[in-house]
Design a protein around this motif. Structure first.
Motif, short mmCIF file in Angstrom:
data_model
loop_
_atom_site.label_atom_id
_atom_site.label_comp_id
_atom_site.label_asym_id
_atom_site.label_seq_id
_atom_site.Cartn_x
_atom_site.Cartn_y
_atom_site.Cartn_z
N GLY A 61 -27.78 -5.54 -30.74
CA GLY A 61 -26.62 -6.22 -30.19
C GLY A 61 -26.25 -5.77 -28.79
O GLY A 61 -25.20 -6.14 -28.27
N PHE A 62 -27.14 -5.00 -28.14
CA PHE A 62 -26.87 -4.53 -26.78
C PHE A 62 -28.20 -4.55 -26.04
O PHE A 62 -29.05 -5.40 -26.30
CB PHE A 62 -26.22 -3.15 -26.84
CG PHE A 62 -25.66 -2.67 -25.51
CD1 PHE A 62 -24.82 -3.48 -24.75
CD2 PHE A 62 -25.94 -1.40 -25.03
CE1 PHE A 62 -24.30 -3.04 -23.55
CE2 PHE A 62 -25.42 -0.94 -23.83
CZ PHE A 62 -24.60 -1.77 -23.10
N ALA A 63 -28.38 -3.66 -25.07
CA ALA A 63 -29.59 -3.64 -24.27
C ALA A 63 -30.83 -3.56 -25.16
O ALA A 63 -30.85 -2.82 -26.13
CB ALA A 63 -29.56 -2.47 -23.29
N HIS A 211 -30.23 -8.13 -17.87
CA HIS A 211 -29.75 -7.49 -16.65
C HIS A 211 -28.93 -6.25 -16.94
O HIS A 211 -28.16 -6.20 -17.90
CB HIS A 211 -28.85 -8.44 -15.85
CG HIS A 211 -29.57 -9.47 -15.04
ND1 HIS A 211 -30.84 -9.30 -14.58
CD2 HIS A 211 -29.16 -10.69 -14.58
CE1 HIS A 211 -31.20 -10.38 -13.89
NE2 HIS A 211 -30.20 -11.23 -13.88
N GLY A 212 -29.07 -5.26 -16.06
CA GLY A 212 -28.10 -4.21 -15.89
C GLY A 212 -27.64 -4.27 -14.45
O GLY A 212 -28.47 -4.33 -13.53
N LEU A 213 -26.33 -4.31 -14.21
CA LEU A 213 -25.77 -4.41 -12.86
C LEU A 213 -24.80 -3.26 -12.63
O LEU A 213 -23.81 -3.14 -13.36
CB LEU A 213 -25.01 -5.72 -12.65
CG LEU A 213 -25.78 -7.04 -12.56
CD1 LEU A 213 -26.12 -7.55 -13.95
CD2 LEU A 213 -24.92 -8.09 -11.86
N TYR A 214 -25.08 -2.43 -11.65
CA TYR A 214 -24.14 -1.37 -11.26
C TYR A 214 -23.60 -1.72 -9.88
O TYR A 214 -24.36 -1.82 -8.91
CB TYR A 214 -24.82 -0.01 -11.24
CG TYR A 214 -23.81 1.12 -11.11
CD1 TYR A 214 -23.28 1.74 -12.25
CD2 TYR A 214 -23.34 1.53 -9.87
CE1 TYR A 214 -22.33 2.75 -12.14
CE2 TYR A 214 -22.39 2.53 -9.76
CZ TYR A 214 -21.89 3.13 -10.90
OH TYR A 214 -20.94 4.12 -10.79
N VAL A 215 -22.28 -1.90 -9.80
CA VAL A 215 -21.67 -2.32 -8.53
C VAL A 215 -21.61 -1.12 -7.59
O VAL A 215 -20.96 -0.11 -7.88
CB VAL A 215 -20.27 -2.90 -8.74
CG1 VAL A 215 -19.68 -3.35 -7.41
CG2 VAL A 215 -20.31 -4.08 -9.72
N VAL A 231 -14.62 -7.50 -10.92
CA VAL A 231 -15.36 -6.24 -10.96
C VAL A 231 -15.38 -5.63 -9.57
O VAL A 231 -15.25 -6.33 -8.55
CB VAL A 231 -16.81 -6.44 -11.48
CG1 VAL A 231 -16.81 -6.87 -12.93
CG2 VAL A 231 -17.56 -7.46 -10.62
N GLY A 232 -15.55 -4.29 -9.53
CA GLY A 232 -15.57 -3.59 -8.26
C GLY A 232 -16.48 -2.39 -8.29
O GLY A 232 -17.18 -2.13 -9.29
N ALA A 233 -16.45 -1.62 -7.22
CA ALA A 233 -17.35 -0.49 -7.04
C ALA A 233 -17.27 0.47 -8.23
O ALA A 233 -16.19 0.86 -8.66
CB ALA A 233 -17.02 0.25 -5.75
N GLY A 234 -18.43 0.83 -8.77
CA GLY A 234 -18.51 1.75 -9.89
C GLY A 234 -18.52 1.10 -11.25
O GLY A 234 -18.74 1.77 -12.26
N ASP A 235 -18.27 -0.21 -11.32
CA ASP A 235 -18.32 -0.92 -12.60
C ASP A 235 -19.77 -1.21 -12.98
O ASP A 235 -20.62 -1.45 -12.12
CB ASP A 235 -17.56 -2.24 -12.53
CG ASP A 235 -16.06 -2.05 -12.33
OD1 ASP A 235 -15.57 -0.91 -12.48
OD2 ASP A 235 -15.38 -3.05 -12.02
N PHE A 236 -20.03 -1.19 -14.28
CA PHE A 236 -21.36 -1.51 -14.80
C PHE A 236 -21.27 -2.71 -15.72
O PHE A 236 -20.33 -2.81 -16.52
CB PHE A 236 -21.96 -0.33 -15.56
CG PHE A 236 -23.28 -0.64 -16.21
CD1 PHE A 236 -24.44 -0.68 -15.47
CD2 PHE A 236 -23.36 -0.91 -17.58
CE1 PHE A 236 -25.67 -0.98 -16.06
CE2 PHE A 236 -24.58 -1.20 -18.18
CZ PHE A 236 -25.73 -1.23 -17.42
N MET A 237 -22.24 -3.62 -15.60
CA MET A 237 -22.31 -4.79 -16.47
C MET A 237 -23.69 -4.86 -17.11
O MET A 237 -24.70 -4.58 -16.47
CB MET A 237 -22.07 -6.08 -15.68
CG MET A 237 -20.65 -6.24 -15.15
SD MET A 237 -20.50 -7.71 -14.08
CE MET A 237 -21.09 -7.04 -12.51
N TRP A 238 -23.70 -5.23 -18.38
CA TRP A 238 -24.94 -5.56 -19.08
C TRP A 238 -24.87 -7.03 -19.47
O TRP A 238 -23.84 -7.51 -19.94
CB TRP A 238 -25.10 -4.72 -20.35
CG TRP A 238 -26.11 -5.30 -21.30
CD1 TRP A 238 -27.47 -5.26 -21.17
CD2 TRP A 238 -25.85 -6.04 -22.49
NE1 TRP A 238 -28.07 -5.91 -22.23
CE2 TRP A 238 -27.09 -6.41 -23.05
CE3 TRP A 238 -24.67 -6.42 -23.15
CZ2 TRP A 238 -27.19 -7.14 -24.24
CZ3 TRP A 238 -24.78 -7.16 -24.32
CH2 TRP A 238 -26.03 -7.51 -24.85
N LEU A 239 -25.97 -7.76 -19.22
CA LEU A 239 -26.05 -9.18 -19.57
C LEU A 239 -27.27 -9.41 -20.43
O LEU A 239 -28.40 -9.10 -20.02
CB LEU A 239 -26.15 -10.06 -18.31
CG LEU A 239 -24.89 -10.30 -17.50
CD1 LEU A 239 -24.43 -9.02 -16.79
CD2 LEU A 239 -25.14 -11.40 -16.46
#
Length: 271
Positions: A61-63, A211-215, A231-239
């Protein structure tokens, strides 16, 4: 001078509001920078004077295809055996400090913006020779070998040495590509995507890549599935694969993120 975000650490004051903006769903997740505190760090075997924020890992259910870390190494810390899985490949991206990377017998010095691709079955070490902490992002993926196809070559470069490639018909959206996109030996790309203020993805991307996105810098409104999230600097997103996504850069400086995606392989036909 370009700056690259990294987890803030520390601990909020006790009068802080515990209602947060983190989101965890089966299609995507948002881990805001404010959640990356000292109490969620881990130590790693064979690393000295090092702590790590594990932002993504293979999990039901995740990466599914990768793990992503933010690693902080104190002065004189590091590892002579950093990777426990010989089949794992890695990308290291330095946010701040100085890294001495020894890779297959050759020593390299990486500073902020430095980038290293490390193929599987490589001999490598990491050391912090400086008086300040070394902070870097580490993406790990098990390499998918293909009969008759050699593994990719190691390479060392820097964000500052690469010229971003603009997307068609716009000067507000560009991608800094580190691996050659035509080199089919690579089964993952870790790039930097840059949007100038007002730049956008003008459609809801929906595709097979996870995707993994690190701002790294700036802020934006990001479409995740059916929800717009600031979202802003230092936030992480997984898609997750096929999660619709788009973004609109906000503020007065570039919006930049480190982007992982899996590429160039047939999908498995079994779960």
């Amino acid at each position: 001078m370009t700056q690259y975000a990294f987890p803030p650490g520390g601990l909020p004051e006790q009068d802080g509001d515990p209602v947060g903006t983190a989101i965890f769903t089966t299609a995507y997740a948002v881990l805001p920078a404010c959640t990356h505190r000292d109490i969620v760090t881990s130590l790693l075997p064979d690393w000295t004077d090092t702590r790590v924020w594990i932002l993504a890992r293979p999990l039901s259910g995740f990466a599914e295809t990768f793990a992503q870390y933010a690693v902080e190494v104190a002065p004189n810390g590091g590892s002579t055996r950093p990777e426990p899985n010989p089949d794992a490949q890695a990308v290291l991206f330095v946010a701040s400090g100085t890294m001495t990377l020894t890779l297959d017998g050759q020593t390299h010095t990486l500073t902020a913006g430095g980038y290293a691709y490390i193929p599987p079955h490589s001999a490598w070490t990491v050391h912090n020779p400086a008086d300040e902490p070394l902070q870097f992002h580490w993406v790990r993926k098990k390499y998918q070998s293909v009969p008759g196809l050699s593994r990719p070559d190691a390479f060392i470069t820097s964000d500052l040495e690469r010229t971003p490639t603009a997307m068609p018909n716009t000067d507000k959206w560009a991608t800094t590509r580190f691996a050659d996109p035509d080199d089919i030996r690579h089964d993952m790309h870790v790039n930097i995507v840059t949007f100038q203020p007002g730049g956008r993805i003008p459609f809801a991307e929906t595709h097979i890549m996870e995707h993994g996105l690190y701002v790294l810098e700036g802020e934006a409104d990001y479409l995740l599935n059916d929800q717009w999230v600031r979202v802003g600097a230092g936030d992480f997103m997984w898609l997750r694969a096929f999660c619709p996504q788009a973004c609109i850069a906000r503020g007065h400086k570039p919006f930049r993120y480190l982007l992982y995606k899996d590429v160039n392989r047939h999908p498995a036909l079994t779960l």
